[in-house]
Enzyme design. Sequence first.
Site, PDB file in Angstrom:
ATOM      1  N   HIS A   1      29.018 -18.252 -15.062  1.00 50.01           N
ATOM      2  CA  HIS A   1      29.353 -19.299 -14.084  1.00 50.01           C
ATOM      3  C   HIS A   1      28.443 -19.105 -12.878  1.00 50.01           C
ATOM      4  O   HIS A   1      28.370 -18.001 -12.323  1.00 50.01           O
ATOM      5  CB  HIS A   1      30.819 -19.144 -13.690  1.00 50.01           C
ATOM      6  CG  HIS A   1      31.373 -20.298 -12.920  1.00 50.01           C
ATOM      7  ND1 HIS A   1      30.927 -20.631 -11.667  1.00 50.01           N
ATOM      8  CD2 HIS A   1      32.352 -21.192 -13.221  1.00 50.01           C
ATOM      9  CE1 HIS A   1      31.605 -21.689 -11.236  1.00 50.01           C
ATOM     10  NE2 HIS A   1      32.474 -22.048 -12.164  1.00 50.01           N
TER      11      HIS A   1
ATOM     12  N   ARG B   1      31.081 -27.429  -5.398  1.00 50.83           N
ATOM     13  CA  ARG B   1      29.762 -28.076  -5.517  1.00 50.83           C
ATOM     14  C   ARG B   1      29.929 -29.557  -5.825  1.00 50.83           C
ATOM     15  O   ARG B   1      29.168 -30.401  -5.352  1.00 50.83           O
ATOM     16  CB  ARG B   1      28.936 -27.390  -6.612  1.00 50.83           C
ATOM     17  CG  ARG B   1      28.442 -26.029  -6.193  1.00 50.83           C
ATOM     18  CD  ARG B   1      27.626 -25.364  -7.289  1.00 50.83           C
ATOM     19  NE  ARG B   1      28.440 -24.546  -8.167  1.00 50.83           N
ATOM     20  CZ  ARG B   1      28.554 -24.707  -9.472  1.00 50.83           C
ATOM     21  NH1 ARG B   1      27.885 -25.671 -10.081  1.00 50.83           N
ATOM     22  NH2 ARG B   1      29.307 -23.909 -10.181  1.00 50.83           N
TER      23      ARG B   1
END
Length: 558
Positions: A315, A335
């Site tokens: 990740h 994000r």
Amino acid sequence: MMDWARDSLEKVAASRKARAQEPAPTLTDAESEALLNEFHPDYLGMERVVGVGPNAGTQKFPLELAELLESDSPLPQSFEPAIEITTDVLILGGGGAGATAALTLAESGLKVHLATKLRLGDANTVMAEGGIQAALTRQDSTRRHFADSYVGGHGNNDPELLRALCEHGPAGIRWLSDLGCLFDQNEDGTFRLRKGGGTSVPRVLACRDYTGLEIMRVLKDAVLLTGTQILENHSAVELLDDGEGQVTGAVLWDRVSQKLVSVSARAVIMATGGSGQLRIQGFPTSNHLGATGDGLILAYRQGCQLIHTDSFQYHPSGSCYPEALAGQLVTESIRAIGAQVLNVQGERFIDEMIYRDVLAGAIIREVAEGRGVPTPTHRSGVWLDTPLIELKLGKGTLGRQFPGLIHRFERYGIDPAIHPILVYPTLHYQNGGIRIDPSGQTDLTGLWAAGEVTGGLHGTNRLMGNSLLDITVFGRRAAESVIKKIPERRAATLAGLKKFREGLKAIQPPSSGTAPLLFPVASRLKFQLAEKSERLSGTEPSQEKKQFREPPDPFGGN
Ligand code: MEZ
């Protein structure tokens, strides 16, 4: 705060307003491919074939997993199973997939035992923060969900598994909602949906930034109301079989009474989850303590094919500072709503919503080429500009939408609304695993599998939110298939293990440890690997490594 990075933080703050207006940098397909080939851990050749079992000589595995697959069982050679528990269905694993299977079996009339090596709910499910995806809106469709996930998985997904996931996704969300799962809603009562990396439309539902925790909360409460017999602190150490290839139970290790317990079952559902605690290539992990790949080892010994086991998800935004949070997840949703990723100069170098594997490669490149931010604890990462969210979406947005993030960092004097967070890729998910068909049936009669322990569904790169959907859809499908096809009870023996042990004799040099690990002993695994490479190069292992070759027999006395 973070005075050691003052210069870099000043650059990030200085460029923030201008960056807020700028489009994300673009990348050609060739550039993406180059990033993967040169920097993503899966592509660096740190893997090998194994010499035993159904994938011998063909499939490649990371060195850490290969070592475990070639290790002996911790069961003493003299151990013979004496059945203490007789059940219809034995579920191995107390996370989302196991609990979902137990709930689906609850009204079937079958006797169900669920064994978990920690407590019910101690699983990677609770570590999933940002959401679960399913095609729920008019602008979306299950075909679109399929296409996004297939492209994201590099076209390596098993199309039938993926079709089942996408088509049964909306029903899975309804099922979770009916159980009491509180997904975030808009003011008009519709679900609030976000985009994730690789989703072409907003499709990700969330419960703030603790989606997996919320899902596990309702699953756990519901399972406790059923007649499922829960065996907490019971790790699966071996599968039992009838000597003719049918799985017929398991041997469990009761950690509290320090005893082996043999269980006879007509069906076993493997739901033991992932393997992040193997810390492949020394990466930190976002996984829970029990994620040591146990189900892979047990199913492999019995003859199940494992697929895509050289594919892991790193990740992109694992926490990199403070040290106590190293490897912990900083959700992709941050994000998705606008946080940018920046190097030591405060420069944006990639589109933050590109596929996870490409973004991880780009971050690793920045650090490898000296554009990372070194921490006082000898890590290096890049900035995730969280204060930008407050600038774009208004003060208090982070606190409202990501309370878990704020809580974790505030304990260390970092307020993500004011200070960017330092991130680096963290070992997050096992893309591959046990081969199953769309009903969750493995290669073996009597053995089903669901969730992260399986392979094929996600191809070689999973999209955000497809794992929580996986445990929901395939936990249910595996249990439904068990109800339809449960075999008659047969003898429960260790014939499969005996055969596997014969195969192990050909492995040179032999592995010095045992598997499954049950709990992370990454240091032992590291020593074993170093020792093996010394033996292969003809040198005698050091005294220190010799000590690691002889771990105490965990089941001595049984
Ligand atoms: O599916 C995941 O891996 C997930 C939801 C992670 C996250 O970034 O929150």
